[in-house]
Structures are given as C-alpha cells and as structure tokens.
Motif scaffolding. Structure first.
Motif, PDB file in Angstrom:
ATOM      1  N   ARG A 101     -12.736  -1.958   4.714  1.00 57.72           N
ATOM      2  CA  ARG A 101     -11.566  -2.572   4.101  1.00 57.72           C
ATOM      3  C   ARG A 101     -10.387  -1.639   4.148  1.00 57.72           C
ATOM      4  O   ARG A 101      -9.266  -2.040   4.349  1.00 57.72           O
ATOM      5  N   ALA A 103      -9.833   0.521   6.254  1.00 57.84           N
ATOM      6  CA  ALA A 103      -9.562   1.026   7.597  1.00 57.84           C
ATOM      7  C   ALA A 103      -8.124   0.799   7.969  1.00 57.84           C
ATOM      8  O   ALA A 103      -7.532  -0.207   7.643  1.00 57.84           O
ATOM      9  N   GLN A 104      -7.646   1.730   8.642  1.00 61.42           N
ATOM     10  CA  GLN A 104      -6.288   1.602   9.133  1.00 61.42           C
ATOM     11  C   GLN A 104      -6.220   0.553  10.206  1.00 61.42           C
ATOM     12  O   GLN A 104      -7.195   0.265  10.848  1.00 61.42           O
ATOM     13  N   PRO A 105      -5.053   0.027  10.398  1.00 59.45           N
ATOM     14  CA  PRO A 105      -4.929  -0.937  11.488  1.00 59.45           C
ATOM     15  C   PRO A 105      -5.346  -0.306  12.804  1.00 59.45           C
ATOM     16  O   PRO A 105      -5.049   0.841  13.052  1.00 59.45           O
ATOM     17  N   ALA A 106      -6.013  -1.057  13.559  1.00 62.71           N
ATOM     18  CA  ALA A 106      -6.503  -0.518  14.820  1.00 62.71           C
ATOM     19  C   ALA A 106      -5.415  -0.490  15.862  1.00 62.71           C
ATOM     20  O   ALA A 106      -5.576   0.092  16.907  1.00 62.71           O
ATOM     21  N   SER A 144      -0.787  -4.395   8.151  1.00 61.90           N
ATOM     22  CA  SER A 144      -1.377  -4.615   6.841  1.00 61.90           C
ATOM     23  C   SER A 144      -0.276  -4.831   5.828  1.00 61.90           C
ATOM     24  O   SER A 144       0.864  -4.463   6.038  1.00 61.90           O
ATOM     25  N   LYS A 154      -4.146   1.641   0.810  1.00 60.24           N
ATOM     26  CA  LYS A 154      -3.797   1.340   2.168  1.00 60.24           C
ATOM     27  C   LYS A 154      -2.335   1.719   2.374  1.00 60.24           C
ATOM     28  O   LYS A 154      -1.453   1.185   1.737  1.00 60.24           O
TER      29      LYS A 154
END
Lengths: 314, 420
Positions: A101, A103-106, A144, A154
């Motif tokens: 959850r 996680a940084q944007p890929a 995000s 985030k």
C-alpha cells in the motif's frame, strides 16, 4: 544462497527437502528454477535502474518489467510466508500488505521520484519535508493522492520529475551532511499517523546513532553515482521490496548501487520506526560477514583504512 | 540513410511512404507502365522527400521528444493532391503533397525573378500566362495536431468516414476531426487513478475499415478490446473482449511479455483482425472472442532463448503485420532480416530474407529455413547464428497487387510476385 535445506537427490522423493517446497518443480530443477528467477530478477532491476535515456523511456517496457518484478516478488513472499521468523522484523502488524500500500508509484518518470531501498540505515523521511514543489502537480503527472495521508505515509509525487530529483536529492545531500537529529525528529513527527508516530521515541533515540554512520555511508555511496540524481527511467518499484527483500536472504540486492539520495519518503518513512541496529541484527545471520551495529558498512572501514594509509604514509 | 520506422502504401498502391528515425518522410511513386514496355511492372522511384518532424525538448521533464516517425497513414485521395498523417511520439501532422508542373509568367507587379517592378515601368496591364515547368513535388504541412498526448503515440488510424481519425498512446485514445486541430475527444482512458496500479498499457489501435463507429485496441497483456462509439462517449467499456486463455503447459516467466500485442490490423473485408505478439501471429474472427481462429508461429525456436532476449531487450521489439489485398496471405517480420508470409488457406508458410546478398534485382528470392533441431542441413541457419540486430519490424503489402515493401533497418526492399 539457495540454502533451503534441500538435498539434491537424483530421485524424485521429497524427503531431502525439509518441507518447504514452494517452487513449482521438485528436486534439482527447483534449484535451477530459483536460479533463473533470481537471474531474471536481477536483470529486471538492472533494466529499471541503470537506464538513463535522454528521451522518456517506454512506458510499456517499464510496465512489463514492473509486472515481472512484482510477480517474482509475489512468489518470494509466498515462499517467505513459510518462514515466519523472517517476516516479523520491526514492521507494524501486516508488513507485506503495508509495503504494497505504501509503495511508491512505479512510474516515477511520470510522477514521484524513484524510491530505492538500498540504504539500510536511512531512517530519515526527508522527502516528506519537500512537499511544496511537489504539490504543483498537473492531472497529467498526478499519481498517488497528494499530501493527504490516511494511515500509511505516502509522499506527494512531484510533478517536475528530473528537476525535482536533483533538487530534492541535493537537499538530501545537504541534510545528510549536517547532523540534524531534530530535523529528523520533526520529520518523523510530520509524517502522517501510523507507523512513524507509533514509535517516535524509538526512532529518535536510534536516529542520531544511525545518522553519523548513514551519513558517511551515504556519502560513500553517493560519490560513485553522481548521475543517479536524475533517474528518470527508474521507477519506485523497489519500495515494494524494501525490507522484505532485504530480509529474504535469497535475494541479494547488495550488488546494486542504489542511490541513497533519491530514496524518498516511502521507503524512508516505512523504515522510520525501524532502527538501523535492529535491521542489522536481523541481517546479521544472513550476511556472510559479521556485522556489528556500530559498523554497519564495511566500506566505512575500508575508507577509514584508506584515509589512515594516506595520512600515515605521507 | 536513417533507420526506417514505418512503411505504408496509399489506397491505390501508387505511392509508398516511409518514415525514419530522423523525422524524414520519403515517398516513392510507382512508375506507370508505358506502352514501350507493356510487361514491365512498375518500379518505385523517389517522388518526394520532406522533413516531417523535428526533435523537440520537453522543458518540463527535461527530456527530448524524438522526431522519429512512428506511423504514417494515408488519406484517401479526393483531389489532385495527396494527404497523409504522420506522427511522432507527441504530435500528429497532416501533410499535403502536391505536384506543380506549371509556372505563371508575366506578372504585372514583379519581375520573373520576383523583384518588384518599378511603378513607373508598368506601362500596360497584362494577363499572366501559365508556362510548363519541370515537375516539382511539394509537401506542405496543413494541420498540426499537438498537445493531446501525455504518453507516447503508438498508433493513428483514419476512420472510414474520411473525416475523423484516432490517435492512441500508452494510456489514452483520442478522436480528432481532420479539420480541427485545437480540440480532440478522449474516447478511451485506461489510466488508473493511482499510477502504482498500472499494469497494462495500450499497444495499438485501429478503426474498422467499414464501420465508422467501431475500433479496436490491443494491450500489453495480450487482449484486444473492440469498442463501439455509439454506446457511450467514453469507450472505457468494451463491446467485445478478445483474449486467448493461456496454455498452462507453456507458462514461463516471460509469458506476459511475449503475449504483449505489438500490432493489430483489420482484414480488408472487415470480418477478421490479426494480432502480432512476440512469437506468433493470430487471426481472430470478430464474432468469436474466446480464441483466435488461426495461429501462426513466426519464430517458435526463440522460445527457449527468451531469457537472453529479455536481457538484450529484443523481447520488447514491436513487430508489425499486414494482410495482402485479398486477405489470403499475411506477412510479418523476424530477425536476421527474415520475414515470413503465411498463406491462410493452404497453411503454407515461407521465410524469405531481405538482404543485399540474397536480393539481386529481378532474381527470385530463395526460401530460407532456420534449423531448429540439432542437425543442420545445407543452407539452413542455426538459431545461434541469427543476427538479432537485423530485425524486420515494418512491412507493407500493396493493396491490390502482390508487391511488398520490407524495411530492413535503414534499407527498403520492394519485392513483387514474379509473373510468368
């Protein structure tokens, strides 16, 4: 290191394996499957992080490589779930899903800076300070949700990707060079509720200790990789992998020089509650070198040695 | 010469356009058969060359925008001039190619060399006359369709209404009117609210050749969606969803990557569509969504090499495919300058090579064969000796005759069927 306790028997009995068969195939081919998986994992990582194009990288390629990495990670997580003692670490309740959850944007070349987990002792969520520029996001660059955090921290993705990288990473550099336990504390307090708030005292205590080492370590790591400030092709995928992959001994990501200066808040904030010492203690059994909390990086030692040589030799 | 990045015949096949990595467009014209050589098939000669796109710099992201021409699509001819759309990653341009073979002479206000005449020298009024001149082909940009794509444009497709066209990038498809440059309508948007969740991108899109409300788009997960623009303004909901279930026995790490569709083309009849993924070409009946009706293996021998091909990025090569005029044969490219044709009715496939050594003018191409098993026969090529830098990504088939254009890196080859 594929030590799952499996004896490679020529016959197909699973007696040699200590009940932890998680790969699709048995016996010798299981080893090659793991090998191949590791190889592909390594290749995928290199593709994402060693590529510095002048033009925007292909989104399709990035997506496919990301999917590959995610799939391998999923497999490893499933395998890892058979070894519960590794998973606990110092993560809050559900580390695996949290990591996903948080996680940084890929696809950071479209949005946020890439997150790299390499710096084990980086406990400073620096990026969450650097919100102002990142709030200037267009819909086109938006990934995000912005500053509002609910639960997992985030960081807002900055719109100006490469420029922001060099700016934020330059700031990182400056911050790292100045001992700032108070700033770290402030930052820790700033980051949204949840894990970091839950253990502010712990992180405060350990951060100053971790800071000096991390400073030298990071500056060491920084030097050979000046260009990494402007990673545009890289993605934030590795934030998914932060602690989990470090804890899973199978994956040896230490050979990759991740630029600690671009490690943004996601990884850092997740690691905020984890002190460097605890991490290293966890890691100690898995690394071949003895690691003591106060000497996290052998590189420090060699650098010190080198400096001593220079001083004494001249 | 630069690397050719797209090849396209026009609707009559008289013109063949190529775009290259340097942003240039070169148009070839078929020579008319003359009475003196009635049996000679028309050869293609250069008709026009122009610079379509220039490199740009995106200051916001500090990244270059390549001038490479990704696609060229012709418009049907409606007057003496020819029109085509050419696109790079971000901008689509409409070009007009027109011929000029007459020149006006005898202007009143200016001399023949263009200088203004002295007013007092103009003593009488005369009507300019048209004098013949050497044929000049001019290309002029008529429209520029810009700033509508955040991601890289991979496809453009002219609608059968000849008034609109679509452009597709990795996450969105836009609908344009050819006359309007300051507005385009978004008809497909698969961008997730949270970019972390992005796992699939659009790889190609095309309008149906006859139904102006229907188009398809393919994805990196090997699926094709058919959309009807009458159903809603935003076609995020597909009308049909084409996907072949995965064969569990051939599952590997690379299953997803090799299933990514690199090209989708409707048949001329409009009844079928063809998709190209890394190892195969599939023909789909638009009425059957659960599996293709035909599957052709292009280079199955590469399946055991996927890891190396992943390492050297070849697995991401985007091969195109094309139909012949009667939809009886399909063609696609491969490595080592090989290209493959498949006759659908006879299931006969041929491998040919586009190279200088094997292509003497007027000589018949010799079929090639890649040796897949251990023992190599004479004239066969082993898989390990294939040159993966010589890839044929772009091919085109004449809409009527059996003439094919094959782009091999920076060379263009034109082959035609031998007529006895």
């Amino acid at each position: 290191m594929l030590g799952k306790g499996g004896k490679r028997k020529f016959d197909e009995h699973e007696d040699g394996l200590e009940g932890k068969v998680v790969s699709p195939t048995d016996g010798p081919s299981k080893v090659s499957y793991t090998l191949q998986r590791q190889t592909i994992f390594n290749i995928s990582l290199m593709k994402l992080y060693n590529h510095r194009p002048l033009t925007e990288p292909s989104l399709q390629k990035t997506v496919l490589i990301n999917n590959m990495l995610r799939r391998i990670q999923e497999e490893l997580k499933q395998e890892g779930s058979l070894r519960p003692m590794f998973v606990a670490a110092s993560q809050p309740a559900d580390p695996l899903s949290d990591n996903f959850r948080e996680a940084q944007p890929a696809f950071s070349h479209l949005a946020s800076p890439p997150l790299l987990p390499a710096d084990l002792v980086s406990t400073m969520p620096l990026e969450s300070c650097l919100t102002p520029a990142s709030l200037l996001e267009d819909d086109t660059f938006c990934t995000s949700p912005a500053v509002q955090h609910d639960g997992p921290t985030k960081p807002p993705p900055p719109a100006l990707q490469p420029v922001k990288d060099s700016f934020s990473s330059a700031l990182d550099e400056i911050e790292e060079l100045c001992p700032a336990p108070t700033s770290a504390e402030a930052v820790a307090a700033e980051s949204a509720a949840g894990d970091s708030k839950a253990q502010p005292s712990e992180s405060n205590i350990h951060k100053p200790e971790g800071l000096p080492e991390s400073r030298t370590a990071e500056s060491k790591l920084m030097d050979p990789l000046p260009g990494n400030f402007e990673i545009t092709a890289s993605t934030g995928f590795l934030t998914d992998l932060t602690l989990d992959d470090i804890l899973f001994a199978d994956i040896d990501t230490s050979m990759y020089d991740f630029d600690p200066c671009t490690s943004a808040t996601g990884a850092a904030s997740k690691m905020a509650p984890v002190s460097a010492d605890e991490l290293l203690k966890t890691l100690a059994p898995y690394s071949s070198q003895p690691v003591t909390p106060n000497q996290p990086f052998k590189m420090d030692l060699t650098e010190l040695d080198h400096i001593m040589e220079v001083l004494v030799g001249s | 010469a630069d690397i050719i990045s797209t090849v396209e015949f026009n609707y009559t096949g008289d013109l063949l356009a190529t775009g290259d990595k340097g942003g240039r467009v070169v148009i070839f014209q078929r020579e008319q058969e003359t009475k003196s050589r009635p049996l000679s098939r028309g050869e293609y000669n250069v008709y026009s060359t122009f610079q379509s796109h220039e490199p740009e710099f995106d200051y916001l992201k500090s990244l270059e925008i390549e001038e490479k021409i990704n696609k060229i699509r012709w418009l049907p001819q409606q007057n003496a001039a020819h029109f085509l759309l050419s696109t790079n990653d971000k901008t689509i341009k409409l070009w007009k190619i027109s011929e000029r073979d007459k020149r006006a002479e005898g202007y009143n206000l200016k001399d023949e060399d263009g200088r203004l005449r002295e007013p007092f020298r103009v003593t009488e009024l005369r009507v300019p006359t048209l004098k013949p001149m050497d044929l000049m082909v001019e290309a002029s940009p008529r429209r520029t369709f810009a700033n509508a794509h955040t991601y890289h444009i991979n496809s453009i497709s002219v609608n059968s209404d000849y008034a609109t066209y679509l452009s597709a990038d990795d996450l969105r498809i836009n609908l344009w009117h050819l006359e309007v440059t300051n507005r385009s309508f978004n008809i497909v948007d698969i961008k997730p609210a949270n970019m972390e969740e992005l796992t699939e991108v659009i790889t190609a899109a095309e309008f149906h050749p006859h139904h102006c409300n229907t188009f398809v788009y393919s994805s990196s997960k090997g699926t094709i969606r058919l959309c009807d623009m009458r159903s809603s303004a935003l076609c995020d909901q597909h009308s049909k969803f084409f996907e072949e279930p995965e064969d569990p026995s051939s599952r590997s790490f690379f299953s997803e990557i090799i299933s990514s569709i690199s090209d989708v083309k409707f048949s001329h009849s409009g009844r079928y569509m063809m998709t190209r993924d890394y190892l195969s070409v599939k023909v789909w009946d638009l009425n059957m969504e659960n599996r293709p009706v035909e599957t052709y293996q292009v280079h199955e021998y590469l399946r055991s090499k996927l890891c190396s091909l992943y390492e050297n990025d070849c697995i991401f090569d985007k091969f195109e495919c094309c139909w012949n005029g009667s939809d009886s044969t399909i063609m696609t490219g491969s490595y080592n300058n090989f290209f493959r044709t498949f006759e659908r009715s006879t299931q006969r496939d041929t491998t040919l090579e586009a190279s200088r050594e094997s292509s003497k003018p007027r000589a018949i191409l010799k079929p090639r064969k890649v040796c897949t098993s251990g023992k190599r026969k004479k004239d066969e090529i082993t898989v390990d000796s294939l040159d993966f830098n010589k890839k044929i990504l772009h091919t085109a088939w004449h809409p009527v005759d059996n003439i094919i254009a094959v782009a091999a890196t920076n060379n263009l080859y034109l082959f035609q069927e031998k007529v006895n």
